[in-house]
Design a protein around this motif. Structure first.
Motif, short mmCIF file in Angstrom:
data_model
loop_
_atom_site.label_atom_id
_atom_site.label_comp_id
_atom_site.label_asym_id
_atom_site.label_seq_id
_atom_site.Cartn_x
_atom_site.Cartn_y
_atom_site.Cartn_z
N ARG A 227 0.84 -1.20 0.00
CA ARG A 227 0.00 0.00 0.00
C ARG A 227 0.88 1.25 0.00
NH1 ARG A 227 -5.16 -1.78 1.37
NH2 ARG A 227 -5.19 -3.90 2.23
N PHE A 228 0.63 2.09 -1.01
CA PHE A 228 1.33 3.37 -1.10
C PHE A 228 0.28 4.46 -1.13
CE2 PHE A 228 3.24 6.91 -3.42
CZ PHE A 228 4.41 7.07 -2.71
N HIS A 239 -5.12 5.27 1.90
CA HIS A 239 -4.04 4.33 2.19
C HIS A 239 -4.28 2.96 1.59
CE1 HIS A 239 -1.98 7.04 5.05
NE2 HIS A 239 -3.20 7.45 5.35
N ALA A 243 1.09 0.18 -4.79
CA ALA A 243 2.33 0.66 -5.39
C ALA A 243 2.59 -0.10 -6.68
CB ALA A 243 3.49 0.50 -4.41
N GLN A 249 7.31 7.62 -7.39
CA GLN A 249 6.27 8.55 -6.95
C GLN A 249 6.75 9.33 -5.75
OE1 GLN A 249 2.08 7.04 -7.04
NE2 GLN A 249 3.05 5.04 -7.32
N TYR A 273 4.17 0.71 8.08
CA TYR A 273 5.07 0.81 6.94
C TYR A 273 6.28 -0.12 7.04
CZ TYR A 273 2.39 5.14 6.76
OH TYR A 273 1.37 6.06 6.74
N ASP A 331 9.74 6.90 2.98
CA ASP A 331 10.34 6.83 1.64
C ASP A 331 10.86 5.41 1.42
OD1 ASP A 331 11.38 7.34 -0.80
OD2 ASP A 331 12.84 8.84 -0.17
N TYR A 332 10.26 4.72 0.40
CA TYR A 332 10.66 3.36 0.07
C TYR A 332 11.72 3.39 -1.02
CZ TYR A 332 6.50 1.66 2.55
OH TYR A 332 5.55 1.37 3.49
N THR A 334 13.29 0.47 -3.53
CA THR A 334 13.12 -0.92 -3.96
C THR A 334 14.22 -1.29 -4.93
OG1 THR A 334 10.73 -0.68 -3.72
CG2 THR A 334 11.51 -2.57 -4.97
N VAL A 347 12.99 1.31 3.85
CA VAL A 347 12.14 2.47 4.11
C VAL A 347 12.86 3.40 5.06
CG1 VAL A 347 10.91 1.30 5.97
CG2 VAL A 347 9.85 3.25 4.83
N PHE A 365 5.19 10.93 1.22
CA PHE A 365 5.52 9.56 0.88
C PHE A 365 6.27 9.53 -0.45
CE2 PHE A 365 1.56 9.45 3.32
CZ PHE A 365 1.92 8.60 4.35
N ILE A 367 8.38 6.54 -3.23
CA ILE A 367 8.83 5.18 -3.57
C ILE A 367 9.68 5.30 -4.83
CG2 ILE A 367 6.69 4.68 -4.84
CD1 ILE A 367 7.11 1.73 -4.03
#
Length: 586
Positions: A227-228, A239, A243, A249, A273, A331-332, A334, A347, A365, A367
């Motif tokens: 979930r982003f 929420h 993602a 984003q 998170y 902030d993710y 990946t 994260v 937020f 990603i």
């Protein structure tokens, strides 16, 4: 239309070319069309539509009963149709057919926006609802009429016994649930090929999804998807947004905040998170845990402190006047492989303290995705250059955009001064060209009687340019290598004389301008020119030595045009006055 669809029935109204004797017995209805289509209408004022009875004419003594049968009842009740009724539980302005409008509303109408509501004109008979206002009444009232219309055309539809024939319904897709039903309705050849193609496509799609993620695919978790948050109306956070793979984003949104319930809202908790894992590839059992890269704590005054320990779980805590450890930023990052497999998710969190009287909390937020065993291309500003950051440069490649060095300080460089001061001995010692910094460096070139100009000139020029001398520079600090128009070509001014001369000066002239809004202008490089000055070798006697000073210059020039604020044109007043407006003064 499918094979089993019933045919469309058409009723024919025959018109005979020869005279037919018809009885004109009093009381018998006339078969000639009326001059006014309003016959049979039942007008009503202000009230609900009351279409009134539909009289059935009795056959005359000299007419067959079959010729005087009444028209069939219409399929639609036009008295209940209203195409201008758009507002829910409200009266639409000037919508005379809106059932929610009252007599008080009708008194304020100026005209009926939809004066006529009718059925299909291809029918042999249909009804027509007419609406208009009675201006003679005080206050004005609405008048409603329901009329019976007759189609004089030879070919008209007598009755609609197959309503689906007037539209294009979506055919049923054979599945395991409706297979037996469709097999009885259609023969096997009608959809056997469709089933076979659909089954093959599903198997190929499932196999592909099992092995890799594709662009914009939702990132899956054992319980659903990652979930982003995303902003909805008035920037409120939702929420439940998934993602997407390889979609970077950065968003800001607001989450409703109640001081007394801050510990019960999942969106404000760090666990929401961090306590999760994602599937490495879709439809697999291999998972990748989300790890915490950093935790930063922000005070109520805005002071931030980065914690050294990231293994602690800090949950929201309610205080008399505030609520601490609320997630303000997440902030993710990946990491994925070239085969579309997720190998790591980290994260970075910012936890803050919120006043208990606040109505909402603004959250940030992000990603981002980075391929494994690669490094992101460094930037020098976003979007404009920042003073003191390296000027980005590279090589143009056909079909591949611009090729850059991962070393941001080795893309555009100049000769760096060294204690030796020998131009031929300091090759490879370079300094980056920093935006906004006028720079100068130099070295000494020692000339002896045995020095060969043809060999010395290109060696000095190579030393001044440096290794991997680029041919293009980025206009903005965040210009992407694949965006060709954002890169400008370096203009080299070098004139080779008839006789051999050695370069003694190498100058970079960078022209930049302010781009964008006057409130926050961004720096943009518009031109980069290099100029090489040469000089002839001095005459050196036997056993003697001469020295030439060689310099490199970098100059930044602001070529921005003076900012001139723009103003909208004054509105022109076009007033039409009567010719005797100023009578009797003029």
């Amino acid at each position: 239309m499918g094979r089993g669809a019933p045919p469309l029935c058409l009723g024919l109204l025959l018109v005979f070319p020869w005279p037919v004797e018809l009885s004109t017995t009093p009381g018998a209805p006339s078969l000639e069309p009326e001059s006014s289509p309003t016959s049979g209408a039942t007008p009503t004022e202000e009230g609900k539509p009351s279409p009134g009875p539909r009289p059935t004419p009795e056959p005359g003594p000299s007419e067959p009963a079959s010729r005087l049968e009444p028209w069939p009842e219409p399929a639609l009740d036009v008295a209940k149709l209203c195409v201008c009724d758009l507002l829910v539980d409200e009266c639409d302005v000037n919508c005379c057919c809106d059932p929610l409008c009252t007599a008080a509303d009708f008194s304020l109408f100026t005209a009926c926006s939809v004066p006529v509501v009718t059925d299909d004109s291809q029918l042999c008979s249909w009804q027509e609802a007419r609406y208009f206002l009675n201006p003679d009444a005080y206050p004005p009232t609405r008048i409603f009429q329901l009329l019976d219309q007759v189609n004089p055309n030879v070919f008209c539809i007598q009755a609609i016994n197959y309503k689906d024939a007037l539209s294009f319904p979506t055919p049923d897709i054979p599945t395991s649930d409706n297979f037996d039903k469709l097999l009885e309705e259609f023969n096997e050849d009608a959809f056997d090929l469709t089933l076979r193609v659909q089954s093959d496509a599903r198997r190929a799609t499932d196999a592909n999804k099992t092995s890799r993620y594709q662009y914009k695919d939702p990132i899956l978790t054992p319980a659903g998807f990652l979930r982003f948050p995303a902003p909805l109306f008035f920037s409120w956070c939702t929420h439940d947004n998934p993602a997407a793979f390889l979609v970077d984003q950065d968003i800001k949104c607001n989450t409703a905040f109640q001081g007394s319930k801050c510990t019960a809202l999942p969106a404000l908790s760090m666990a929401f998170y961090t306590n999760l894992s994602v599937l490495a590839v879709p439809n697999s059992s291999q998972t990748v845990n989300v790890t915490i890269q950093s935790i930063t704590v922000q005070t109520l005054g805005g002071l931030r402190t980065r914690l050294k320990n990231t293994d602690v779980l800090m949950l929201p805590t309610l205080h008399p006047q505030s609520c601490s450890n609320v997630v303000l930023e997440a902030d993710y990052l990946t990491t994925f492989t070239e085969a579309g497999e997720i190998t790591g998710v980290t994260v970075s969190l910012v936890l803050g303290t919120i006043n208990a009287t606040a109505l909402f909390v603004q959250q940030v937020f992000g990603i981002h995705f980075i391929q494994q065993d690669t490094q992101p291309i460094p930037l020098s500003g976003s979007p404009g250059y920042v003073v003191g950051q390296p000027v980005r440069a590279g090589f143009r490649s056909t079909g591949s955009g611009v090729i850059q060095s991962l070393n941001e300080k080795g893309q555009l460089t100049i000769l760096k001064s060294s204690p030796a001061q020998d131009c031929l001995a300091v090759e490879g010692v370079r300094a980056p060209v920093l935006f906004g910094y006028n720079m100068m460096s130099g070295c000494q070139l020692r000339i002896t009687k045995d020095s060969n100009c043809e060999l010395l000139a290109p060696a000095v020029l190579t030393t001044l340019k440096g290794p991997n001398y680029p041919d293009s520079v980025a206009s903005f600090g965040d210009s992407q290598p694949q965006d060709g128009p954002d890169w400008i070509e370096i203009i080299n001014n070098f004139t080779k004389s008839s006789s051999c001369e050695v370069p003694v000066s190498f100058e970079f002239q960078v022209q930049w301008t302010k781009y964008g809004s006057l409130v926050n202008p961004q720096v943009k490089i518009v031109c980069l020119t290099t100029t090489v000055l040469t000089s002839a070798l001095p005459q050196v006697g036997p056993g003697n030595e001469s020295t030439i000073q060689v310099h490199t210059f970098v100059t930044f020039i602001d070529v921005s045009a003076p900012a001139k604020p723009g103003y909208k044109a004054l509105p022109s007043i076009e007033a039409s006055l009567p010719f005797d407006f100023f009578f009797p003064f003029v």
